[in-house]
Design a protein around this motif. Structure first.
Motif, PDB file in Angstrom:
ATOM      1  N   GLN A 126      15.621 -13.102  33.114  1.00 33.40           N
ATOM      2  CA  GLN A 126      15.736 -13.310  34.544  1.00 33.40           C
ATOM      3  C   GLN A 126      17.154 -12.976  34.959  1.00 33.40           C
ATOM      4  O   GLN A 126      18.109 -13.479  34.386  1.00 33.40           O
ATOM      5  CB  GLN A 126      15.435 -14.773  34.845  1.00 33.40           C
ATOM      6  CG  GLN A 126      14.899 -14.995  36.194  1.00 33.40           C
ATOM      7  CD  GLN A 126      14.470 -16.440  36.326  1.00 33.40           C
ATOM      8  OE1 GLN A 126      14.997 -17.325  35.684  1.00 33.40           O
ATOM      9  NE2 GLN A 126      13.517 -16.666  37.176  1.00 33.40           N
ATOM     10  N   GLN A 127      17.293 -12.086  35.900  1.00 34.25           N
ATOM     11  CA  GLN A 127      18.636 -11.664  36.293  1.00 34.25           C
ATOM     12  C   GLN A 127      19.326 -12.726  37.144  1.00 34.25           C
ATOM     13  O   GLN A 127      18.695 -13.642  37.647  1.00 34.25           O
ATOM     14  CB  GLN A 127      18.583 -10.349  37.025  1.00 34.25           C
ATOM     15  CG  GLN A 127      17.773 -10.386  38.288  1.00 34.25           C
ATOM     16  CD  GLN A 127      17.372  -8.999  38.728  1.00 34.25           C
ATOM     17  OE1 GLN A 127      17.532  -8.049  37.999  1.00 34.25           O
ATOM     18  NE2 GLN A 127      16.852  -8.882  39.916  1.00 34.25           N
ATOM     19  N   ASN A 185       7.137 -11.376  34.723  1.00 34.07           N
ATOM     20  CA  ASN A 185       7.463 -11.456  33.299  1.00 34.07           C
ATOM     21  C   ASN A 185       6.373 -12.183  32.525  1.00 34.07           C
ATOM     22  O   ASN A 185       6.015 -11.775  31.421  1.00 34.07           O
ATOM     23  CB  ASN A 185       8.809 -12.156  33.083  1.00 34.07           C
ATOM     24  CG  ASN A 185       9.972 -11.275  33.419  1.00 34.07           C
ATOM     25  OD1 ASN A 185       9.845 -10.067  33.571  1.00 34.07           O
ATOM     26  ND2 ASN A 185      11.134 -11.873  33.565  1.00 34.07           N
ATOM     27  N   GLN A 210       9.981 -12.402  39.864  1.00 33.30           N
ATOM     28  CA  GLN A 210      10.328 -11.826  38.572  1.00 33.30           C
ATOM     29  C   GLN A 210       9.781 -12.689  37.428  1.00 33.30           C
ATOM     30  O   GLN A 210       9.253 -12.176  36.454  1.00 33.30           O
ATOM     31  CB  GLN A 210      11.833 -11.683  38.448  1.00 33.30           C
ATOM     32  CG  GLN A 210      12.260 -11.019  37.159  1.00 33.30           C
ATOM     33  CD  GLN A 210      13.750 -10.916  37.018  1.00 33.30           C
ATOM     34  OE1 GLN A 210      14.496 -11.565  37.737  1.00 33.30           O
ATOM     35  NE2 GLN A 210      14.178 -10.112  36.094  1.00 33.30           N
ATOM     36  N   ARG A 211       9.892 -13.990  37.554  1.00 34.96           N
ATOM     37  CA  ARG A 211       9.375 -14.899  36.543  1.00 34.96           C
ATOM     38  C   ARG A 211       7.860 -14.731  36.410  1.00 34.96           C
ATOM     39  O   ARG A 211       7.320 -14.687  35.301  1.00 34.96           O
ATOM     40  CB  ARG A 211       9.743 -16.335  36.916  1.00 34.96           C
ATOM     41  CG  ARG A 211       9.583 -17.332  35.841  1.00 34.96           C
ATOM     42  CD  ARG A 211      10.119 -18.729  36.194  1.00 34.96           C
ATOM     43  NE  ARG A 211      10.177 -19.056  37.610  1.00 34.96           N
ATOM     44  CZ  ARG A 211      11.305 -19.181  38.312  1.00 34.96           C
ATOM     45  NH1 ARG A 211      12.462 -18.986  37.738  1.00 34.96           N
ATOM     46  NH2 ARG A 211      11.269 -19.500  39.583  1.00 34.96           N
ATOM     47  N   GLY A 243      12.856 -13.591  44.963  1.00 34.68           N
ATOM     48  CA  GLY A 243      12.977 -12.582  43.915  1.00 34.68           C
ATOM     49  C   GLY A 243      12.899 -13.148  42.510  1.00 34.68           C
ATOM     50  O   GLY A 243      12.206 -12.611  41.643  1.00 34.68           O
ATOM     51  N   ARG A 244      13.588 -14.244  42.255  1.00 36.52           N
ATOM     52  CA  ARG A 244      13.574 -14.830  40.905  1.00 36.52           C
ATOM     53  C   ARG A 244      12.194 -15.375  40.550  1.00 36.52           C
ATOM     54  O   ARG A 244      11.731 -15.218  39.430  1.00 36.52           O
ATOM     55  CB  ARG A 244      14.631 -15.911  40.787  1.00 36.52           C
ATOM     56  CG  ARG A 244      16.033 -15.336  40.775  1.00 36.52           C
ATOM     57  CD  ARG A 244      17.090 -16.411  40.780  1.00 36.52           C
ATOM     58  NE  ARG A 244      16.987 -17.282  39.618  1.00 36.52           N
ATOM     59  CZ  ARG A 244      17.840 -17.263  38.602  1.00 36.52           C
ATOM     60  NH1 ARG A 244      18.848 -16.442  38.616  1.00 36.52           N
ATOM     61  NH2 ARG A 244      17.692 -18.088  37.590  1.00 36.52           N
TER      62      ARG A 244
END
Length: 174
Positions: free
Chosen positions: A30-31, A154, A150-151, A146-147
């Motif tokens: 995670q960025q 993923n 993304q999670r 966004g996070r």
């Protein structure tokens, strides 16, 4: 009492260690939050700039956003860049679900084709400051969600047996 560790206790400790490493692997994919903020602002700037400064700025802002994307891609490929972006590890390519990869590739192709085919039929301006509104919505979505997105992606991409964990999914430095 003996200092010897019994096989069941050793196995339990090993499983706890594996779960801890799995959690670290997922977290490392995670960025950092600042990356989402930078790209959210870039999306807003690219879509809103023509509304405020005219169509002449489109090529310049697009070039700047393209340079940002290239810098991001290069940084992901280096250990220092990955660490700066908050992604010190990479997922092994073999651990990504082939089904997810096919669906993701088809979705990207569909969006690109839809853009090329549909773009000529769109009116230039739906309403005044439409680019600003679209940029604000898309940028805010990336910054705020966004996070989480993304999670979710993923977790969909990870190949697994239905159990929790990654089974060696992440490996150390790049």
């Amino acid at each position: 009492m003996s200092d010897r560790v019994t096989p069941p206790a050793e196995a339990a400790r090993a499983l706890r260690d594996i779960e801890r490493l799995r959690a670290q692997g997922r977290a490392s994919e995670q960025q950092s939050r600042w990356v989402g903020v930078v790209f959210g602002v870039a999306i807003f700037a690219e879509l809103a700039a023509p509304d405020f400064f005219g169509d002449g700025v489109r090529s310049g802002i697009s070039l700047a956003v393209t340079a940002l994307i290239v810098a991001y891609a290069v940084m992901l490929r280096t250990p220092r860049g990955g660490a700066l972006l908050g992604r010190p590890t990479r997922v092994r390519r073999s651990e990504i679900s082939p089904r997810f990869a096919r669906v993701a590739q088809m979705a990207i192709v569909a969006v690109v084709l839809l853009g090329f085919v549909g773009a000529p039929f769109l009116p230039d301006h739906l309403f005044p400051y439409a680019g600003t509104v679209a940029g604000a919505v898309l940028g805010a979505t990336l910054i705020l969600f966004g996070r989480g997105l993304q999670r979710g992606l993923n977790s969909l991409a990870m190949r697994g047996d239905g159990k929790h964990g990654m089974n060696g999914l992440a490996h150390g430095s790049r």
